[in-house]
Design a protein around this motif. Sequence first.
Motif, PDB file in Angstrom:
ATOM      1  N   PHE A  87       0.844  -1.188   0.000  1.00 15.16           N
ATOM      2  CA  PHE A  87       0.000   0.000   0.000  1.00 15.16           C
ATOM      3  C   PHE A  87       0.883   1.242   0.000  1.00 15.16           C
ATOM      4  CE2 PHE A  87      -2.384   3.219   2.409  1.00 15.16           C
ATOM      5  CZ  PHE A  87      -3.542   3.278   1.634  1.00 15.16           C
ATOM      6  N   PHE A  88       0.453   2.255  -0.734  1.00 15.25           N
ATOM      7  CA  PHE A  88       1.214   3.506  -0.778  1.00 15.25           C
ATOM      8  C   PHE A  88       0.302   4.669  -0.440  1.00 15.25           C
ATOM      9  CE2 PHE A  88       2.632   7.321  -3.152  1.00 15.25           C
ATOM     10  CZ  PHE A  88       3.888   7.485  -2.591  1.00 15.25           C
ATOM     11  N   LYS A  89       0.745   5.503   0.458  1.00 17.34           N
ATOM     12  CA  LYS A  89      -0.014   6.705   0.786  1.00 17.34           C
ATOM     13  C   LYS A  89       0.842   7.910   0.390  1.00 17.34           C
ATOM     14  CE  LYS A  89      -2.662   8.872   4.469  1.00 17.34           C
ATOM     15  NZ  LYS A  89      -2.066  10.207   4.672  1.00 17.34           N
ATOM     16  N   THR A  90       0.282   8.756  -0.430  1.00 17.14           N
ATOM     17  CA  THR A  90       1.016   9.922  -0.908  1.00 17.14           C
ATOM     18  C   THR A  90       1.290  10.890   0.239  1.00 17.14           C
ATOM     19  OG1 THR A  90      -0.285   9.686  -2.919  1.00 17.14           O
ATOM     20  CG2 THR A  90       1.000  11.703  -2.721  1.00 17.14           C
ATOM     21  N   GLY A  91       2.488  11.435   0.279  1.00 15.86           N
ATOM     22  CA  GLY A  91       2.842  12.410   1.300  1.00 15.86           C
ATOM     23  C   GLY A  91       2.137  13.732   1.050  1.00 15.86           C
ATOM     24  N   LYS A  92       1.982  14.480   2.104  1.00 14.22           N
ATOM     25  CA  LYS A  92       1.228  15.734   2.002  1.00 14.22           C
ATOM     26  C   LYS A  92       1.868  16.704   1.006  1.00 14.22           C
ATOM     27  CE  LYS A  92      -0.778  19.402   4.809  1.00 14.22           C
ATOM     28  NZ  LYS A  92      -0.383  20.466   3.878  1.00 14.22           N
ATOM     29  N   GLN A  93       3.161  16.810   1.088  1.00  8.81           N
ATOM     30  CA  GLN A  93       3.830  17.779   0.214  1.00  8.81           C
ATOM     31  C   GLN A  93       3.651  17.440  -1.267  1.00  8.81           C
ATOM     32  OE1 GLN A  93       7.988  18.471   1.143  1.00  8.81           O
ATOM     33  NE2 GLN A  93       8.188  19.694  -0.708  1.00  8.81           N
ATOM     34  N   LEU A  94       3.787  16.161  -1.607  1.00  9.89           N
ATOM     35  CA  LEU A  94       3.614  15.760  -3.005  1.00  9.89           C
ATOM     36  C   LEU A  94       2.152  15.943  -3.428  1.00  9.89           C
ATOM     37  CD1 LEU A  94       4.652  14.642  -5.659  1.00  9.89           C
ATOM     38  CD2 LEU A  94       4.547  12.346  -4.696  1.00  9.89           C
ATOM     39  N   ARG A  95       1.255  15.611  -2.527  1.00 11.36           N
ATOM     40  CA  ARG A  95      -0.176  15.782  -2.817  1.00 11.36           C
ATOM     41  C   ARG A  95      -0.462  17.252  -3.139  1.00 11.36           C
ATOM     42  NH1 ARG A  95      -3.393  15.078   2.056  1.00 11.36           N
ATOM     43  NH2 ARG A  95      -1.892  13.465   2.579  1.00 11.36           N
ATOM     44  N   ASP A  96       0.117  18.136  -2.359  1.00 11.67           N
ATOM     45  CA  ASP A  96      -0.080  19.559  -2.597  1.00 11.67           C
ATOM     46  C   ASP A  96       0.586  20.007  -3.901  1.00 11.67           C
ATOM     47  OD1 ASP A  96      -1.578  19.829  -0.332  1.00 11.67           O
ATOM     48  OD2 ASP A  96       0.033  20.679   0.890  1.00 11.67           O
ATOM     49  N   ARG A  97       1.762  19.496  -4.140  1.00 17.73           N
ATOM     50  CA  ARG A  97       2.463  19.888  -5.371  1.00 17.73           C
ATOM     51  C   ARG A  97       1.708  19.425  -6.611  1.00 17.73           C
ATOM     52  NH1 ARG A  97       8.488  17.949  -5.086  1.00 17.73           N
ATOM     53  NH2 ARG A  97       8.731  19.271  -6.926  1.00 17.73           N
ATOM     54  N   LEU A  98       1.066  18.288  -6.533  1.00 15.34           N
ATOM     55  CA  LEU A  98       0.265  17.791  -7.659  1.00 15.34           C
ATOM     56  C   LEU A  98      -0.900  18.724  -7.953  1.00 15.34           C
ATOM     57  CD1 LEU A  98       0.072  13.992  -6.849  1.00 15.34           C
ATOM     58  CD2 LEU A  98       1.117  14.991  -8.870  1.00 15.34           C
ATOM     59  N   ASN A  99      -1.280  19.488  -6.943  1.00 17.21           N
ATOM     60  CA  ASN A  99      -2.402  20.394  -7.099  1.00 17.21           C
ATOM     61  C   ASN A  99      -1.969  21.850  -7.127  1.00 17.21           C
ATOM     62  OD1 ASN A  99      -4.900  18.664  -7.154  1.00 17.21           O
ATOM     63  ND2 ASN A  99      -3.769  17.805  -5.435  1.00 17.21           N
ATOM     64  N   GLY A 100      -0.746  22.050  -7.538  1.00 23.51           N
ATOM     65  CA  GLY A 100      -0.249  23.404  -7.750  1.00 23.51           C
ATOM     66  C   GLY A 100       0.030  24.212  -6.509  1.00 23.51           C
ATOM     67  N   LYS A 101      -0.001  23.551  -5.360  1.00 20.53           N
ATOM     68  CA  LYS A 101       0.323  24.272  -4.134  1.00 20.53           C
ATOM     69  C   LYS A 101       1.761  23.969  -3.758  1.00 20.53           C
ATOM     70  CE  LYS A 101      -3.682  22.768  -2.366  1.00 20.53           C
ATOM     71  NZ  LYS A 101      -4.533  22.224  -1.317  1.00 20.53           N
ATOM     72  N   ASP A 102       2.481  24.992  -3.423  1.00 26.62           N
ATOM     73  CA  ASP A 102       3.852  24.734  -2.990  1.00 26.62           C
ATOM     74  C   ASP A 102       3.897  24.721  -1.479  1.00 26.62           C
ATOM     75  OD1 ASP A 102       6.495  24.099  -3.256  1.00 26.62           O
ATOM     76  OD2 ASP A 102       6.829  25.573  -4.829  1.00 26.62           O
ATOM     77  N   ALA A 103       3.854  23.507  -0.941  1.00 27.00           N
ATOM     78  CA  ALA A 103       3.821  23.382   0.513  1.00 27.00           C
ATOM     79  C   ALA A 103       5.216  23.107   1.026  1.00 27.00           C
ATOM     80  CB  ALA A 103       2.882  22.267   0.918  1.00 27.00           C
ATOM     81  N   SER A 104       5.955  24.160   1.223  1.00 26.84           N
ATOM     82  CA  SER A 104       7.303  23.953   1.732  1.00 26.84           C
ATOM     83  C   SER A 104       7.303  23.927   3.255  1.00 26.84           C
ATOM     84  CB  SER A 104       8.244  25.052   1.220  1.00 26.84           C
ATOM     85  OG  SER A 104       7.539  26.243   1.022  1.00 26.84           O
ATOM     86  N   ASP A 105       6.163  24.306   3.822  1.00 24.53           N
ATOM     87  CA  ASP A 105       6.057  24.301   5.284  1.00 24.53           C
ATOM     88  C   ASP A 105       5.097  23.187   5.734  1.00 24.53           C
ATOM     89  OD1 ASP A 105       3.389  26.636   5.863  1.00 24.53           O
ATOM     90  OD2 ASP A 105       3.888  25.504   4.068  1.00 24.53           O
ATOM     91  N   GLY A 106       4.825  23.160   6.994  1.00 28.51           N
ATOM     92  CA  GLY A 106       3.827  22.235   7.529  1.00 28.51           C
ATOM     93  C   GLY A 106       4.377  20.837   7.758  1.00 28.51           C
ATOM     94  N   ASP A 107       3.681  20.094   8.571  1.00 26.29           N
ATOM     95  CA  ASP A 107       4.138  18.735   8.826  1.00 26.29           C
ATOM     96  C   ASP A 107       3.576  17.803   7.765  1.00 26.29           C
ATOM     97  OD1 ASP A 107       2.105  18.391  11.840  1.00 26.29           O
ATOM     98  OD2 ASP A 107       1.931  19.645  10.084  1.00 26.29           O
ATOM     99  N   ASP A 108       4.199  16.687   7.687  1.00 27.16           N
ATOM    100  CA  ASP A 108       3.918  15.794   6.589  1.00 27.16           C
ATOM    101  C   ASP A 108       3.751  14.378   7.113  1.00 27.16           C
ATOM    102  OD1 ASP A 108       3.608  14.955   4.065  1.00 27.16           O
ATOM    103  OD2 ASP A 108       5.713  15.070   3.525  1.00 27.16           O
ATOM    104  N   ASP A 109       3.048  13.559   6.351  1.00 22.75           N
ATOM    105  CA  ASP A 109       2.939  12.151   6.776  1.00 22.75           C
ATOM    106  C   ASP A 109       3.503  11.229   5.721  1.00 22.75           C
ATOM    107  OD1 ASP A 109      -0.670  12.132   6.184  1.00 22.75           O
ATOM    108  OD2 ASP A 109       1.013  12.875   5.028  1.00 22.75           O
TER     109      ASP A 109
END
Lengths: 107, 101
Positions: free
Chosen positions: B79-101
């Motif tokens: 099973f693979f769960k996408t990390g928060k940062q990649l999920r955001d980047r896929l949607n045009g958000k640059d999440a360089s901050d915040g915690d990630d899973d």
Amino acid sequence: MTEHQTERTITRADLSESVYQEVGLSRNESAVLVETVLEEISLALIADDTVKLSSFGTFAVRQKNERVGRNPKTGEEVPIKPRRVLVFRASHVLKDRINQKHTETKA
Amino acid sequence: MTRSDLVQKLAEKNPHLMQKDVERIVNTIFEEITVALTRGDRVELRGFGAFSIKKREARSGRNPRTGETVSVAGKTVPFFKTGKQLRDRLNGKDASDGDDD
């Protein structure tokens, strides 16, 4: 499921260590390369490309349409915007290797 | 992008490395992830995602064509769960901050 072995969590540091052991680059360069691998895969996916890694699996981006969701806590309806999600499909080789090991230990 | 495209890209970015070493690097990474999963370990790559296994209990299924009951053995699936940062980047958000899973 009867006997529970201690599970570990593998991180970037473990992958870098393996690259270091295997290829003989410096520790720092090994870490940079692990990061570059993940970044190249990410960039391909962001560009809507599918990433197929033979005998491991396929990463693909799927477009999701807008739908109405619900806040499970309050029951309130909230619109979920259209978005892109990443899906990973494990290859048969990976699935088989995982199962082989687990059926062996179960028997 | 295939495994060889990935190797190609990395080789271009690292002209001081031999192509066969780049191949070994890529193979080492995915082999280690695979071996970890066969041990039941979890692989957590922050910002990218996490690989884990999920156990599926044995169950009795039904052959949809004949209606016959068949027993389906339990299995373990990756099973693979996408990390928060990649999920955001896929949607045009640059999440360089915040915690990630």
